[in-house]
Design an enzyme around this catalytic site. Structure first.
Site, PDB file in Angstrom:
ATOM      1  CG  ASP A  18      -2.378   0.945   1.416  1.00 58.09           C
ATOM      2  OD1 ASP A  18      -2.058   1.051  -0.205  1.00 58.09           O
ATOM      3  OD2 ASP A  18      -2.415   1.595   1.868  1.00 58.09           O
ATOM      4  CG  ASN A  66      -7.842  -1.956  -4.929  1.00 55.97           C
ATOM      5  OD1 ASN A  66      -6.950  -2.969  -5.140  1.00 55.97           O
ATOM      6  ND2 ASN A  66      -8.315  -0.965  -4.173  1.00 55.97           N
TER       7      ASN A  66
HETATM    8  C1  IPE Z   1      -5.659  -3.231  -0.322  1.00 56.92           C
HETATM    9  O1  IPE Z   1      -5.288  -1.720  -0.273  1.00 56.92           O
HETATM   10  C2  IPE Z   1      -5.485  -3.023  -1.616  1.00 56.92           C
HETATM   11  C3  IPE Z   1      -4.101  -3.660  -2.193  1.00 56.92           C
HETATM   12  C4  IPE Z   1      -3.283  -3.663  -1.563  1.00 56.92           C
HETATM   13  C5  IPE Z   1      -4.129  -4.031  -3.043  1.00 56.92           C
HETATM   14  P1  IPE Z   1      -6.491  -0.467  -0.882  1.00 56.92           P
HETATM   15  O2  IPE Z   1      -5.464   1.114  -0.138  1.00 56.92           O
HETATM   16  O3  IPE Z   1      -7.296  -0.803  -1.154  1.00 56.92           O
HETATM   17  O4  IPE Z   1      -7.365  -0.461   1.081  1.00 56.92           O
HETATM   18  P2  IPE Z   1      -8.119   0.483   1.708  1.00 56.92           P
HETATM   19  O5  IPE Z   1      -8.879   1.195   0.349  1.00 56.92           O
HETATM   20  O6  IPE Z   1      -6.467   1.636   2.544  1.00 56.92           O
HETATM   21  O7  IPE Z   1      -8.621  -0.192   3.226  1.00 56.92           O
HETATM   22  C1  IPE Z   2      -1.389   0.079  -3.029  1.00 58.77           C
HETATM   23  O1  IPE Z   2      -1.822   1.997  -3.528  1.00 58.77           O
HETATM   24  C2  IPE Z   2      -1.948  -0.473  -4.464  1.00 58.77           C
HETATM   25  C3  IPE Z   2      -3.453  -0.844  -4.633  1.00 58.77           C
HETATM   26  C4  IPE Z   2      -4.342  -0.677  -4.107  1.00 58.77           C
HETATM   27  C5  IPE Z   2      -3.551  -1.555  -6.518  1.00 58.77           C
HETATM   28  P1  IPE Z   2      -2.573   2.493  -3.435  1.00 58.77           P
HETATM   29  O2  IPE Z   2      -3.017   3.208  -4.827  1.00 58.77           O
HETATM   30  O3  IPE Z   2      -4.125   2.224  -2.483  1.00 58.77           O
HETATM   31  O4  IPE Z   2      -1.703   3.526  -2.284  1.00 58.77           O
HETATM   32  P2  IPE Z   2      -2.562   4.984  -1.990  1.00 58.77           P
HETATM   33  O5  IPE Z   2      -2.824   3.820  -0.621  1.00 58.77           O
HETATM   34  O6  IPE Z   2      -4.035   5.467  -2.022  1.00 58.77           O
HETATM   35  O7  IPE Z   2      -1.043   5.662  -1.447  1.00 58.77           O
HETATM   36 MG    MG Z   3      -4.019   2.260  -0.150  1.00 59.22          MG
END
Ligand code: IPE
Ligand code: IPE
Ligand code: MG
Length: 257
Positions: A18, A66
């Site tokens: 993340d 997602n």
């Molecule tokens: C979890 O991260 C999903 C992945 C790393 C693929 P998210 O960014 O989607 O989770 P939330 O929204 O912070 O809970």
């Molecule tokens: C994790 O990074 C990757 C996926 C969830 C695909 P994020 O896209 O959630 O990045 P933040 O949490 O918004 O910084």
């Molecule tokens: Mg995220």
């Protein structure tokens, strides 16, 4: 790596990757640039895990939830996934890494599925390490799917409800066919599971770091493993019983392979 005890490695490491979006935004760039940078961390961490001797690495690459992100971001993520598979295929094979995927894979675009299926087939016999990508994955969804499979067997008269045990459900959950999770790492500073491996992490050690995923390097993985090795896993029991419990759960799953 000096402080890692190679004899006490977590067998199954899972990572919630993340912080890509925040990494890019902090630099005034598009979120998708953060995902591109994040795929370099995937490469580094797969290599480092393999070198360390981890047997199973599961990466949360795209959650079922997602899909609800803005379409351009979803499209960019799918293209990056395809690029990753195309460019890493050779390296996975050279390093003996078997690729698998868990999640609702049928929802992925055909051009991603094709490369994914090819890479899975090409690496199917490799045994150095198993890399599982969780794609269109949700922990609740996986439990629901497993329950539905067992329910349809009950309805068909093939299975007695009393045979619905933890083991029977686990057999229908591909995310833990390599054993339950020993160490769960989440980057990006949030301290939550976000619907990742709900069942398999019931007794995992949790490791949270504020490092954003694009900044996560081999040394950060080693630091997480060191922290894991300092923990005392008890599984609800008293300490003297735990050794036998560990050898009967995680390694048992490996022998079933
Ligand atoms: C979890 O991260 C999903 C992945 C790393 C693929 P998210 O960014 O989607 O989770 P939330 O929204 O912070 O809970
Ligand atoms: C994790 O990074 C990757 C996926 C969830 C695909 P994020 O896209 O959630 O990045 P933040 O949490 O918004 O910084
Ligand atoms: Mg995220």
């Amino acid at each position: 790596m000096p402080l890692v005890d190679l004899a006490q490695l977590p067998k199954h490491v899972a990572i919630i990757m993340d912080g890509n979006g925040r990494w890019a935004q902090a630099r005034g760039r598009l979120r998708t640039m953060g995902h591109r940078e994040g795929s370099k961390s995937v490469r580094r961490v797969v290599r480092a895990s393999r070198r360390l001797g981890v047997r199973a690495l599961t990466l949360f690459a795209f959650s079922e939830q997602n899909w609800q992100r803005p379409e351009p971001e979803v499209v960019a993520l799918m293209e990056l996934l395809r690029d990753y598979l195309v460019t890493e295929r050779r390296e996975l094979i050279d390093n003996g890494v078997r690729l698998r995927a868990v999640g609702r894979i049928d929802k992925l675009p055909a051009r991603v599925r094709e490369v994914l299926d090819e890479t899975i087939a090409e690496t199917a016999n490799l045994r150095g390490m198993t890399l599982t990508l969780a794609l269109s994955y949700g922990g609740r969804e996986e439990i629901v799917d497993a329950a539905r499979t067992l329910a349809s067997r009950v309805a068909a008269g093939e299975l007695d409800p009393s045979a619905i045990t933890e083991a029977a459900l686990e057999r229908e959950m591909p995310s833990i066919s390599l054993g339950r999770v020993d160490l769960l790492i989440r980057t990006g500073g949030e301290q939550r599971i976000s619907n990742f491996l709900l069942w398999g992490t019931a007794y995992a050690e949790l490791y949270f770091t504020s490092k954003l995923w694009p900044e996560f390097a081999a040394d950060d993985l080693y630091a997480a493993v060191e922290a894991y090795q300092r923990r005392e896993r008890r599984f609800g029991q008293v300490l003297s019983d735990v050794g036998s419990l560990l050898s009967s759960s995680a390694s048992g799953a490996w022998e079933r392979q």
